[in-house]
Design a protein around this motif. Structure first.
Motif, PDB file in Angstrom:
ATOM      1  N   GLU A 108       0.848  -1.191   0.000  1.00  0.00           N
ATOM      2  CA  GLU A 108       0.000   0.000   0.000  1.00  0.00           C
ATOM      3  C   GLU A 108       0.887   1.245   0.000  1.00  0.00           C
ATOM      4  O   GLU A 108       1.753   1.389   0.868  1.00  0.00           O
ATOM      5  CB  GLU A 108      -0.902   0.009   1.234  1.00  0.00           C
ATOM      6  N   TYR A 109       0.686   2.129  -0.970  1.00  0.00           N
ATOM      7  CA  TYR A 109       1.403   3.401  -1.038  1.00  0.00           C
ATOM      8  C   TYR A 109       0.377   4.528  -1.102  1.00  0.00           C
ATOM      9  O   TYR A 109      -0.589   4.444  -1.880  1.00  0.00           O
ATOM     10  CB  TYR A 109       2.314   3.460  -2.272  1.00  0.00           C
ATOM     11  N   ARG A 110       0.588   5.541  -0.289  1.00  0.00           N
ATOM     12  CA  ARG A 110      -0.371   6.652  -0.236  1.00  0.00           C
ATOM     13  C   ARG A 110      -0.523   7.287  -1.619  1.00  0.00           C
ATOM     14  O   ARG A 110       0.463   7.585  -2.289  1.00  0.00           O
ATOM     15  CB  ARG A 110       0.090   7.700   0.769  1.00  0.00           C
ATOM     16  N   GLY A 111      -1.742   7.468  -2.037  1.00  0.00           N
ATOM     17  CA  GLY A 111      -2.010   8.096  -3.317  1.00  0.00           C
ATOM     18  C   GLY A 111      -1.986   7.144  -4.491  1.00  0.00           C
ATOM     19  O   GLY A 111      -2.165   7.578  -5.635  1.00  0.00           O
ATOM     20  N   HIS A 112      -1.769   5.846  -4.237  1.00  0.00           N
ATOM     21  CA  HIS A 112      -1.713   4.861  -5.316  1.00  0.00           C
ATOM     22  C   HIS A 112      -2.651   3.703  -4.995  1.00  0.00           C
ATOM     23  O   HIS A 112      -2.956   3.422  -3.831  1.00  0.00           O
ATOM     24  CB  HIS A 112      -0.292   4.322  -5.487  1.00  0.00           C
ATOM     25  N   ASP A 113      -3.107   3.019  -6.036  1.00  0.00           N
ATOM     26  CA  ASP A 113      -3.853   1.788  -5.823  1.00  0.00           C
ATOM     27  C   ASP A 113      -2.927   0.746  -5.204  1.00  0.00           C
ATOM     28  O   ASP A 113      -1.697   0.846  -5.322  1.00  0.00           O
ATOM     29  CB  ASP A 113      -4.383   1.262  -7.165  1.00  0.00           C
TER      30      ASP A 113
END
Length: 437
Positions: free
Chosen positions: A97-102
């Motif tokens: 999980e990366y902030r701003g990404h799927d």
């Protein structure tokens, strides 16, 4: 365009002859092209790119330039031999999980997490030096001195900082060969059949971008290989078996490795209710498109070799069979070729007809990367932008719909189950002692 059409004809002819996937056949065809003479290359560095596995092909070029031959055959090391000695296959499955990404699905099908090149060198008994420094000036001086001594270097860089590899906004390690230097321009060996000409300042940017491996460099220091080929082959197989069947890191993340990771992938593909199941995790059509394209790319293009690297490992087992006792190696090789066919089918099915534009885009990207490299940088960047546009388009239109997504996930889960069964049998053969591992 005419050249690419000719390339496609050659690739499809090889596919018809060998049964290989497009990705595998493309790499073989591209690698068979004779490179143009390059006066700035080190003496003996005559091959660039090619091969089906990035690190193994690169190391084969470096060893050939250093005059190293296999004591088992008296000939230059093959890509398959180096892949096996470097740890062979692996399997790591995780969703990050990366902030701003799927959510980002990642599968690594080569041995992991230990880097392959130093392991292959050590196991083969080939002398080498590894260096690291936080000083860019010292790193550049060391690189120049190594090249001046007539030795090629392998530098660990951020792949996405190389102009011809546009990608994600976070660092990702890649081994790149430095095959020569002309003033302030280096020649890089990175997948393309022609050397990439790159200003050394740009190389330093990519080389400085990995906090945990800043300015990491390896170079071979001698032409000999004093390892015991029989022991090396047996140790390599034993390590692959151990990491596919048991702990890798010794912590809770081990559930994501080896057969356990494969079973976890199958379970999450099939799970229609749980939060970690792909039905819920990738319920957003845009996220689903990203997951499917990433699944394809990890199995056929990135972090291993086509067919989840299983066909290349089968080649290693066949080559190593005379060094191993009993028929297990050859029998396991046949099973890994079957597993490779299943993984390639999974990759292909992850791009259904509704995703055909992405398939065309990624195919062109691979063709350009293998045949033109740095010269195709503008077009490669356009294709990367096109991939982002397709992601948004499919998120907006949802061409598969909920029912189509559910059917695809169920089919993929069934195929992963088949691959698990085949690989369990291959590992059983290699574990029972018939290969004396």
């Amino acid at each position: 365009m005419t050249e690419r059409k000719h390339l496609k004809r050659l690739v499809r002819a090889r596919m018809a002859r060998t049964g290989e996937s497009y990705s595998t056949a493309l790499r073989h065809v591209a690698g068979a092209r004779e490179p143009r003479p390059c006066p700035a290359a080190l003496p003996g560095y005559t091959r660039f790119g090619g091969g089906v596995h990035h690190d193994s092909a690169l190391l084969a070029h470096v060893l050939a330039q250093a005059g190293v031959v296999s004591p088992a055959t008296g000939r230059p090391y093959t890509e398959a031999a180096l892949a096996g000695l470097g740890g062979g296959i692996g399997f790591m499955y995780a969703v990050f999980e990366y902030r701003g990404h799927d959510p980002m699905t990642t599968l690594v099908t080569q041995a992991h997490p230990d880097p392959m090149i130093p392991k292959a060198l050590a196991r083969a008994g080939i002398p080498y030096e590894a260096s690291r420094t936080s000083s860019a000036a010292r790193a550049e001086a060391t690189l120049r001195a190594t090249l001046a001594s007539g030795r090629a270097a392998v530098c660990r860089v951020n792949r996405y900082a190389l102009p011809w590899r546009p990608g994600y906004p976070f660092p990702d390690p890649l081994e790149a060969g430095v095959a020569g230097i002309d003033g302030d321009t280096v020649l890089l060996d990175d997948q393309c059949a022609e050397p990439h000409e790159l200003p050394i300042a740009d190389l330093m940017t990519a080389w400085s971008a990995l906090p945990k491996a800043r300015h990491h460099m390896i170079h071979v220091t001698g032409p000999g290989a004093d390892g015991d080929p029989r022991r090396a082959a047996r140790d390599a197989v034993a390590e692959t078996v151990a990491k596919m069947t048991g702990p890798v890191l010794g912590n809770s993340f081990d559930v994501n490795f080896g057969l356990s990771g494969m079973r976890k992938l199958r379970a999450q593909l099939a799970d229609t209710k749980g939060r970690q199941g792909w039905s819920r995790r990738f319920a957003n059509p845009r996220a689903f498109f990203t997951a499917m394209t990433r699944l394809h790319d990890c199995l056929e293009i990135e972090y291993g070799a086509p067919g989840a690297m299983r066909p290349l490992y089968a080649d290693f087992l066949d080559e190593a069979a005379p060094l191993l006792d009993g028929p297990a190696a050859s029998e396991a090789a046949a099973l890994y070729r079957e597993a490779g066919r299943i993984w390639s089918k999974i990759a292909s099915d992850a791009l259904p007809p509704e995703f055909a534009p992405y398939h065309e885009l990624i195919t062109e990207s691979q063709e350009l990367l293998l045949t033109e490299g740095a010269r195709a940088t503008p077009r490669l960047r356009e294709l990367r932008d096109g991939s982002a546009a397709l992601t948004k388009e499919y998120g907006d239109t949802d061409p598969l719909g909920p029912a189509g997504r559910a059917d695809l996930l169920a089919s993929l889960a069934d195929q992963v189950a088949q691959a698990v069964h085949v690989e369990e049998e291959a590992l059983r053969l290699l574990t029972e002692g018939r290969a004396d591992v």
